[in-house]
Scaffold this motif. Structure first.
Motif, PDB file in Angstrom:
ATOM      1  N   SER A 280      -3.875  -2.602   0.015  1.00  0.00           N
ATOM      2  CA  SER A 280      -2.703  -1.861   0.511  1.00  0.00           C
ATOM      3  C   SER A 280      -1.765  -1.549  -0.647  1.00  0.00           C
ATOM      4  N   TRP A 281      -1.756  -2.403  -1.661  1.00  0.00           N
ATOM      5  CA  TRP A 281      -0.911  -2.198  -2.847  1.00  0.00           C
ATOM      6  C   TRP A 281      -1.534  -1.144  -3.768  1.00  0.00           C
ATOM      7  N   ALA A 282      -2.823  -1.324  -4.079  1.00  0.00           N
ATOM      8  CA  ALA A 282      -3.481  -0.426  -5.037  1.00  0.00           C
ATOM      9  C   ALA A 282      -3.530   1.001  -4.513  1.00  0.00           C
ATOM     10  N   LEU A 283      -3.901   1.166  -3.244  1.00  0.00           N
ATOM     11  CA  LEU A 283      -3.993   2.525  -2.695  1.00  0.00           C
ATOM     12  C   LEU A 283      -2.640   3.214  -2.749  1.00  0.00           C
ATOM     13  N   THR A 284      -1.601   2.472  -2.363  1.00  0.00           N
ATOM     14  CA  THR A 284      -0.275   3.082  -2.311  1.00  0.00           C
ATOM     15  C   THR A 284       0.222   3.424  -3.717  1.00  0.00           C
ATOM     16  N   HIS A 285       0.011   2.505  -4.666  1.00  0.00           N
ATOM     17  CA  HIS A 285       0.471   2.776  -6.032  1.00  0.00           C
ATOM     18  C   HIS A 285      -0.322   3.893  -6.701  1.00  0.00           C
ATOM     19  N   LEU A 286      -1.625   3.918  -6.446  1.00  0.00           N
ATOM     20  CA  LEU A 286      -2.459   4.895  -7.152  1.00  0.00           C
ATOM     21  C   LEU A 286      -2.432   6.265  -6.491  1.00  0.00           C
ATOM     22  N   LEU A 287      -2.306   6.271  -5.140  1.00  0.00           N
ATOM     23  CA  LEU A 287      -2.471   7.534  -4.408  1.00  0.00           C
ATOM     24  C   LEU A 287      -1.213   8.010  -3.707  1.00  0.00           C
ATOM     25  N   GLY A 288      -0.278   7.094  -3.430  1.00  0.00           N
ATOM     26  CA  GLY A 288       0.881   7.453  -2.601  1.00  0.00           C
ATOM     27  C   GLY A 288       0.582   7.163  -1.137  1.00  0.00           C
ATOM     28  N   GLU A 289       1.671   7.145  -0.348  1.00  0.00           N
ATOM     29  CA  GLU A 289       1.543   6.719   1.055  1.00  0.00           C
ATOM     30  C   GLU A 289       0.641   7.613   1.896  1.00  0.00           C
ATOM     31  N   ALA A 290       0.715   8.925   1.660  1.00  0.00           N
ATOM     32  CA  ALA A 290      -0.013   9.844   2.546  1.00  0.00           C
ATOM     33  C   ALA A 290      -1.511   9.558   2.491  1.00  0.00           C
ATOM     34  N   ARG A 291      -2.056   9.514   1.286  1.00  0.00           N
ATOM     35  CA  ARG A 291      -3.504   9.281   1.159  1.00  0.00           C
ATOM     36  C   ARG A 291      -3.851   7.829   1.474  1.00  0.00           C
ATOM     37  N   ALA A 292      -2.979   6.908   1.081  1.00  0.00           N
ATOM     38  CA  ALA A 292      -3.251   5.493   1.347  1.00  0.00           C
ATOM     39  C   ALA A 292      -3.382   5.264   2.852  1.00  0.00           C
ATOM     40  N   LYS A 293      -2.439   5.801   3.601  1.00  0.00           N
ATOM     41  CA  LYS A 293      -2.477   5.582   5.055  1.00  0.00           C
ATOM     42  C   LYS A 293      -3.684   6.266   5.680  1.00  0.00           C
ATOM     43  N   ALA A 294      -3.975   7.488   5.246  1.00  0.00           N
ATOM     44  CA  ALA A 294      -5.106   8.207   5.841  1.00  0.00           C
ATOM     45  C   ALA A 294      -6.410   7.459   5.567  1.00  0.00           C
ATOM     46  N   LEU A 295      -6.601   6.998   4.346  1.00  0.00           N
ATOM     47  CA  LEU A 295      -7.845   6.274   4.027  1.00  0.00           C
ATOM     48  C   LEU A 295      -7.928   4.962   4.792  1.00  0.00           C
ATOM     49  N   ALA A 296      -6.803   4.252   4.870  1.00  0.00           N
ATOM     50  CA  ALA A 296      -6.814   2.943   5.520  1.00  0.00           C
ATOM     51  C   ALA A 296      -6.990   3.068   7.036  1.00  0.00           C
ATOM     52  N   LEU A 297      -6.447   4.133   7.617  1.00  0.00           N
ATOM     53  CA  LEU A 297      -6.517   4.261   9.078  1.00  0.00           C
ATOM     54  C   LEU A 297      -7.808   4.919   9.558  1.00  0.00           C
ATOM     55  N   THR A 298      -8.436   5.738   8.693  1.00  0.00           N
ATOM     56  CA  THR A 298      -9.659   6.437   9.139  1.00  0.00           C
ATOM     57  C   THR A 298     -10.935   5.775   8.628  1.00  0.00           C
ATOM     58  N   ALA A 299     -10.841   4.986   7.563  1.00  0.00           N
ATOM     59  CA  ALA A 299     -12.028   4.395   6.913  1.00  0.00           C
ATOM     60  C   ALA A 299     -13.000   5.478   6.444  1.00  0.00           C
ATOM     61  N   GLU A 300     -12.484   6.684   6.185  1.00  0.00           N
ATOM     62  CA  GLU A 300     -13.370   7.749   5.684  1.00  0.00           C
ATOM     63  C   GLU A 300     -13.823   7.423   4.270  1.00  0.00           C
ATOM     64  N   PRO A 301     -15.105   7.611   3.959  1.00  0.00           N
ATOM     65  CA  PRO A 301     -15.575   7.344   2.596  1.00  0.00           C
ATOM     66  C   PRO A 301     -14.984   8.348   1.606  1.00  0.00           C
TER      67      PRO A 301
ATOM     68  N   GLN B  86       1.072  -2.996 -15.955  1.00  0.00           N
ATOM     69  CA  GLN B  86       1.178  -3.572 -14.609  1.00  0.00           C
ATOM     70  C   GLN B  86       2.646  -3.835 -14.238  1.00  0.00           C
ATOM     71  N   ALA B  87       3.443  -4.265 -15.204  1.00  0.00           N
ATOM     72  CA  ALA B  87       4.853  -4.548 -14.915  1.00  0.00           C
ATOM     73  C   ALA B  87       5.617  -3.266 -14.584  1.00  0.00           C
ATOM     74  N   ALA B  88       5.134  -2.129 -15.116  1.00  0.00           N
ATOM     75  CA  ALA B  88       5.839  -0.865 -14.916  1.00  0.00           C
ATOM     76  C   ALA B  88       5.906  -0.462 -13.448  1.00  0.00           C
ATOM     77  N   SER B  89       4.972  -0.972 -12.636  1.00  0.00           N
ATOM     78  CA  SER B  89       4.976  -0.601 -11.214  1.00  0.00           C
ATOM     79  C   SER B  89       6.242  -1.049 -10.509  1.00  0.00           C
ATOM     80  N   THR B  90       6.828  -2.127 -10.982  1.00  0.00           N
ATOM     81  CA  THR B  90       8.005  -2.648 -10.276  1.00  0.00           C
ATOM     82  C   THR B  90       9.261  -2.643 -11.147  1.00  0.00           C
ATOM     83  N   ASN B  91       9.109  -2.468 -12.454  1.00  0.00           N
ATOM     84  CA  ASN B  91      10.293  -2.509 -13.339  1.00  0.00           C
ATOM     85  C   ASN B  91      11.094  -1.213 -13.306  1.00  0.00           C
ATOM     86  N   THR B  92      12.377  -1.314 -13.584  1.00  0.00           N
ATOM     87  CA  THR B  92      13.165  -0.124 -13.899  1.00  0.00           C
ATOM     88  C   THR B  92      12.826   0.293 -15.330  1.00  0.00           C
ATOM     89  N   LEU B  93      13.216   1.501 -15.721  1.00  0.00           N
ATOM     90  CA  LEU B  93      12.992   1.945 -17.106  1.00  0.00           C
ATOM     91  C   LEU B  93      13.694   0.990 -18.065  1.00  0.00           C
TER      92      LEU B  93
END
Ligand code: T3D
Length: 264
Positions: free
Chosen positions: A150-171, A219-226
């Protein structure tokens, strides 16, 4: 070469190759396979001869995630405590991959489903065979993406694609995954392992100490401020600047030759 039943381990040229090895079950995870893989990453952390890790699967799949044969409700008894197994197996594995101060490459040789997909996505560089597919299979079971999914999909793809992939299980095909930035590259099936091994060997000859800091910085950049990230870069660069590999890198440049990094 040493091997257990479920994970084959080989150290060569600074690269520790870990092969998930239950091909008949598409390398689905059992407690024994978890233990063997965890032992492999523990060795990678403590053994200075290991300067990169290459994770792949035997047979036609990378991993189909949790072994569902071990979860058969028809056998009766109380419902399994999945929180316990996540805490005992999957979370420590993802923390070991992300926390290792050495590069981890995943060569996704075929289907990667459920936690199998998300273990691949936790690796630093993901190469996938063109025939590989990534499936968030959890939706088909009434479960939640785990192993950091749930973390990797959201960080790498954003919520729209993360949710669609997680809810549909589409390959997701390897090509699509690369185009979306979920992985680094899709590679023709018959050259995947050659390319992955060449990359792992190259990284294993690199400045390992600096690579470890680079991995942690990104990895720290995902949560750090500039602002916080600028402070972290200052601190990490100070440490990198004192390393033997930095001195070797600058010397090699000035002497117009290839550097010979020792990983320190
Ligand atoms: O439980 C906890 O601790 C919580 C943690 C959960 C983490 C998770 O990973 S939950 C998600 C579990 N995984 C899945 O739901 C995926 C299940 N597998 C599939 O959907 C399909 O197998 C694939 C889409 C991955 C591949 O399909 P296909 O048609 O290429 O292969 P297949 O024929 O389905 O599988 C080949 C064999 O592998 C087959 O065995 P058989 O019949 O030849 O003896 C199949 O049963 C076995 N297999 C595949 N996945 C699993 C598995 N056996 C046990 N567990 C599996 N996950």
């Amino acid at each position: 070469m040493t091997s257990s039943e479920t994970v084959i381990e080989r150290l060569e040229g600074g690269v520790l190759t870990l092969v998930l090895n239950r091909p008949d079950k598409l390398n689905a995870f059992t407690p024994a396979m978890h233990d063997a893989l965890r032992a492999g990453f523990a060795r990678a952390a403590r053994d200075a001869d290991v300067r990169a890790v290459l994770l792949t699967g035997a047979g036609r799949g990378f991993s189909a995630g949790q072994d569902l044969g071990d979860r058969d409700p028809r056998k009766g008894g109380p419902a399994p405590d999945l929180g316990e197994t996540i805490g005992r197996y999957y979370n420590p594995l993802i923390r070991a991959i992300r926390g290792l101060d050495k590069p981890v490459i995943a060569a996704v040789n075929g289907v990667a489903a459920g936690a199998g997909a998300n273990i691949a996505l936790a690796c630093d560089i993901v190469l996938a065979a063109q025939s590989a597919r990534f499936i968030q299979a959890f939706a088909k079971l009434g479960l939640v993406p785990d192993a950091g999914g749930s973390w990797a999909l959201t960080h790498l793809l954003g919520e729209a694609r993360a949710k669609a992939l997680a809810l549909t299980a589409e390959p997701v095909s390897a090509a699509q995954a690369a185009e979306w930035g979920l992985i680094w590259k899709a590679i023709p099936d018959d050259s995947l392992m050659d390319e992955a091994q060449a990359l792992a060997r190259r990284l294993a000859q690199g400045p390992t100490f600096g690579f470890g800091l680079t991995k942690q910085a990104i990895q720290a950049a995902s949560t750090n401020t500039l602002d916080a990230q600028l402070d972290l870069e200052q601190d990490f660069q100070q440490r990198a600047g004192r390393s033997a590999d930095y001195a070797e890198g600058v010397t090699a440049f000035l002497e117009k030759r290839q550097p010979r990094f020792q990983g320190q």
